[in-house]
Design a protein around this motif. Structure first.
Motif, PDB file in Angstrom:
ATOM      1  N   LEU A 105      13.977   4.365  13.590  1.00 13.66           N
ATOM      2  CA  LEU A 105      13.949   5.208  12.395  1.00 13.66           C
ATOM      3  C   LEU A 105      15.307   5.215  11.698  1.00 13.66           C
ATOM      4  N   GLU A 106      15.272   4.911  10.395  1.00 15.04           N
ATOM      5  CA  GLU A 106      16.480   4.900   9.554  1.00 15.04           C
ATOM      6  C   GLU A 106      16.225   5.864   8.409  1.00 15.04           C
ATOM      7  N   LEU A 107      16.714   7.098   8.544  1.00 15.35           N
ATOM      8  CA  LEU A 107      16.278   8.141   7.614  1.00 15.35           C
ATOM      9  C   LEU A 107      17.438   8.676   6.778  1.00 15.35           C
ATOM     10  N   ARG A 167      11.449  13.381   6.265  1.00 17.24           N
ATOM     11  CA  ARG A 167      10.062  13.887   6.293  1.00 17.24           C
ATOM     12  C   ARG A 167       9.107  12.781   6.759  1.00 17.24           C
ATOM     13  N   MET A 168       9.245  11.596   6.153  1.00 12.55           N
ATOM     14  CA  MET A 168       8.399  10.466   6.531  1.00 12.55           C
ATOM     15  C   MET A 168       8.676  10.066   7.989  1.00 12.55           C
ATOM     16  N   GLY A 169       9.956  10.012   8.365  1.00  9.84           N
ATOM     17  CA  GLY A 169      10.339   9.556   9.699  1.00  9.84           C
ATOM     18  C   GLY A 169       9.763  10.438  10.795  1.00  9.84           C
ATOM     19  N   GLY A 200       0.837  -1.186   0.000  1.00  8.88           N
ATOM     20  CA  GLY A 200       0.000   0.000   0.000  1.00  8.88           C
ATOM     21  C   GLY A 200       0.871   1.233   0.000  1.00  8.88           C
ATOM     22  N   ASP A 201       0.233   2.385   0.021  1.00  9.04           N
ATOM     23  CA  ASP A 201       1.002   3.624  -0.003  1.00  9.04           C
ATOM     24  C   ASP A 201       1.186   4.168   1.413  1.00  9.04           C
ATOM     25  N   ALA A 202       1.504   5.467   1.487  1.00  9.04           N
ATOM     26  CA  ALA A 202       1.797   6.082   2.784  1.00  9.04           C
ATOM     27  C   ALA A 202       0.655   5.901   3.776  1.00  9.04           C
TER      28      ALA A 202
END
Ligand code: NAD
Length: 525
Positions: free
Chosen positions: A274-276, A256-258, A232-234
Motif C-alpha cells: 500500500l502506497e497511500l 481511504r482506498m488503501g 474500470g472504476d473502484a
C-alpha cells in the motif's frame, strides 16, 4: 526561443501524439482488457483534459466479465513467463526501456495533457519509467537468495525466490504511468504477470503504455497476457482485492482506498503493498540556508499543483527565521506562472478536476474557521486561458499543527506555515504529529540538528531528507511510508522481494537421517 502554447496547433499536436503512441483514431471508444474494442458492455467514460477542457477520448469501462477474461489470460501467460530465465525476462524489460526512450516526448506530452502536470514533469515521469527499466534489467541477474549453514552434517540449506503469479496494480491519477512501471518492471523480471487497473481519470496514458508493451511482446513472440490492462472504476479494483488468484495487490491512492483494499486482501490472507497519502513537512531551523530551503519548499508545494503524494504540505519554521522566510515565500508565490501545462513558461498547471477545486476551497474555508490565516492565493482563476475552472492560485496559510485541516491531506496546493521555537526536537515532534508518514525533510547546516532528525527518535517517515525537499525521489531507493501511508515499499533497493515468494530448501547428502534439534525418533522394525 521559448515556445508558448499559443504557438502550438495543440489539437493537431495531441492527435499526432496519440497516433505515435498507437492510439489511432482521433476520438475513439477504447475498450478494456485484452482486445481493444472488445468490452462486454458499452458503459463509457469521457476523458477531458484538465488543461483546456477538450474531450480527448471516450473509453469503454470494464465489466466483471471483462475482468474475468483478463485474469484467465494472465493465468495462462504466467505458465510461459515463469519458465523464461530471469535475465531473459530482463532483456524484454530492456527493450521496453528502449521503446520508452523512443516515445519519451510523445508519452510525456500525453501525461501532461491528460493529467495536467507541466511538460517538464510529464517528461520526468517517463524518465522515471526508463530508469526503473534499467534498474530492473540489472536486477534480473541479482534475485539473490541466501545460503546458511545447516546444524546437521552433510546437509545444505539455502533460500530461493520464486515468482508469485499475478500481480494486481491499482494506480492513482497523479502519477498515471510511473508508479505502475515501478511495480510492473520489477514484477516482470521476478517472473510475475501483471494486471493493471489505472485510475479511471487517466486511462489514455495507460493505453499508450499498453501499446508499447504489446509491440515488445509481439516482437519477441511472447504471450500478450504478460502485461494486462483493465480500465474500470473502484469496483474493478475491489474485485481484484478479493480475488484469490491475485496473490499480491499493489495499490496506490488515498488512505481511504488503501484501508478498503488492505482489509479485503487481508481477509483472504493475500499480500498487499500500500502506497497511500502523505502529509509531508519541511523543518527549517535557525541554521538553514534559507535560499536553498525556499527553492525546495516552492517546488514541493506547488509542483504538480500540489498533487504529489510527497508534496510539501507543512513547513515548520524556527521563530528566528520565520518572518524572513515568510516574506521571501510570499514574493515568489506572487509571481508564480500559472497556466497551460504544455506552455514552457508555466510552473503551475491545473488541478485534475472540479472536485479537486472544491476540496481546495473547502479546506481553505475550514482552516480559516479553525483560526488559520490565509496569507496568499486560494482563488479560482477565470478568463480565456482558464476557462476550465481547474486553475487555482496556490495558497499559504499560517496555521497550527493540531488544526483538523492541517492533519488531513488535501490534494491541492495549500502550504501550512507553522512556527516553532527552542530545540529541533520540538520541530520533530510537530513533524511527526500527524497520522501520515510518507516524506519529511530538514534544512539545516548544523550536524547536531540533522543527525537528531535522522536518528531513531527523529523523523518517523519512510523518507527523511537533509537539505533536499520532500518530493522528487530517485528510483534507486525503496519508496513508501509508515502509519496511514500504508507501510509498503516499492521501486529500488530490495523492494523486489515482495513480488516473489520465498522458499527455504534443505538438502541431505549423507546416508543418515538426523533430525534438527538432536531429536531422537528411532523407528523399530
Ligand atoms: P484514489 O484513492 O481516489 O484512487 C486511486 C485508485 O484506487 C484508482 O485507480 C481508483 O479507481 C482505485 N480505487 C478507489 N477505491 C477503491 C476500492 N474501494 N477498491 C479498489 N480500488 C479502489 O486516489 P487518487 O485521487 O487517484 O490519487 C491521489 C491519492 O493517491 C493521494 O492520497 C496521494 O497521496 C496518493 N498517492 C500516494 C502515492 C504513494 O506512493 N504513497 C503515490 C501517488 C499517489
Amino acid at each position: 526561443m521559448k515556445q508558448t502554447i499559443d504557438q502550438l496547433p495543440l489539437q493537431q499536436e495531441i492527435a499526432t501524439v496519440l497516433k505515435q503512441l498507437g492510439i489511432k483514431e482521433s476520438n475513439p471508444a477504447y475498450s478494456t482488457g485484452l482486445k481493444w474494442g472488445g468490452s462486454n458492455n458499452k458503459t463509457t467514460r469521457d476523458i477531458y483534459s484538465p488543461a483546456d477542457g477538450n474531450l480527448i477520448a471516450t473509453v469503454n469501462m470494464a465489466t466483471a466479465k471483462d475482468y474475468e477474461q483478463v485474469i484467465t489470460t494472465a493465468q495462462e501467460a504466467f505458465k510461459t513467463w515463469r519458465k523464461v530465465p530471469a535475465p531473459k525476462r530482463g532483456e524484454i524489460v530492456r527493450q521496453v526501456g528502449e521503446k520508452l526512450r523512443e516515445h519519451k516526448e510523445a508519452l510525456g506530452k500525453l501525461v501532461s495533457y491528460e493529467m495536467g502536470k507541466i511538460l517538464q514533469e510529464g517528461l520526468g515521469e517517463v524518465q522515471e519509467m526508463i530508469d526503473i527499466c534499467d534498474f530492473a534489467v540489472g536486477l534480473s541477474r541479482q534475485l539473490h537468495g541466501f545460503t546458511m549453514h545447516s546444524e546437521r552434517p552433510q546437509h545444505r540449506m539455502y533460500e530461493q525466490y520464486h515468482p508469485l503469479g499475478i500481480v494486481g496494480v491499482i494506480s492513482a491519477f497523479n502519477f498515471p504511468v510511473a508508479v505502475w512501471s515501478w511495480n510492473a518492471m520489477l514484477a516482470a523480471v521476478c517472473g510475475d504477470v501483471i494486471v493493471w487497473k489505472p485510475s479511471e481519470k487517466t486511462p489514455l496514458t495507460a493505453i499508450a503504455c499498453q501499446h508499447i508493451l504489446r509491440e515488445v511482446l509481439a516482437e519477441n513472440e511472447l504471450p500478450e497476457g504478460i502485461f494486462n490492462l483493465v480500465i474500470g472504476d473502484a469496483e474493478i479494483g475491489s474485485l481484484m482485492s478479493k480475488d484469490t488468484r491475485v496473490p499480491l495487490v499493489s495499490a496506490t491512492g488515498s488512505t481511504r482506498m488503501g484501508k478498503k483494499v488492505g482489509e479485503a486482501v487481508g481477509a483472504r490472507l493475500g499480500r498487499s503493498l500500500l502506497e497511500l497519502g502523505g502529509n509531508n513537512a519541511i523543518i527549517v531551523t535557525e541554521n538553514a540556508d534559507l535560499e536553498m530551503a525556499l527553492r525546495a519548499i516552492v517546488f514541493g508545494a506547488v509542483g504538480t499543483c500540489g498533487q504529489r503524494c510527497t508534496s510539501t504540505r507543512r513547513i515548520i519554521v524556527h521563530d528566528t527565521v520565520y518572518d524572513q522566510l515568510k516574506e521571501r515565500l510570499l514574493k515568489v508565490y506572487d509571481n508564480l506562472p500559472i497556466g497551460h501545462p504544455l506552455d514552457s513558461t508555466t510552473l503551475v498547471g491545473p488541478l485534475i478536476d472540479k472536485d479537486a477545486v472544491n476540496a481546495f476551497t473547502n479546506a481553505l474555508q475550514e482552516v480559516q474557521q479553525e483560526g488559520g490565516t490565509l496569507l496568499i492565493g486560494g482563488e479560482i482563476l477565470s478568463g480565456e486561458n482558464y476557462k476550465t475552472g481547474t486553475y487555482v492560485t496556490p495558497a499559504i496559510v499560517e496555521a497550527e499543527n493540531h488544526f483538523e485541516m492541517v492533519q488531513e491531506e488535501t490534494f491541492a496546493p495549500i502550504l501550512y506555515l507553522i512556527r516553532y521555537s527552542g530545540d529541533v526536537e520540538n520541530a520533530i515532534e510537530l513533524q511527526n504529529g500527524v497520522k501520515q508518514g510518507l516524506s519529511s525533510s530538514i534544512f539545516s547546516t548544523n550536524l547536531l540538528e540533522t543527525e537528531a532528525f535522522l536518528s531513531h527518535w527523529g523523523s518517523d517517515c519512510g523518507i527523511a531528507n537533509v537539505n533536499i525537499g520532500t518530493s522528487g525521489a530517485e528510483i534507486g531507493g525503496a519508496f513508501g511510508g509508515e502509519k496511514d501511508t500504508g507501510g509498503g515499499r516499492e521501486s529500488g533497493s530490495d523492494a523486489w522481494r515482495i513480488y516473489m515468494r520465498r522458499q527455504t530448501n534443505t538438502i541431505n547428502y549423507s546416508r543418515e537421517m538426523p533430525l534438527a534439534q538432536g531429536i531422537k525418533f528411532d523407528i523399530m522394525d
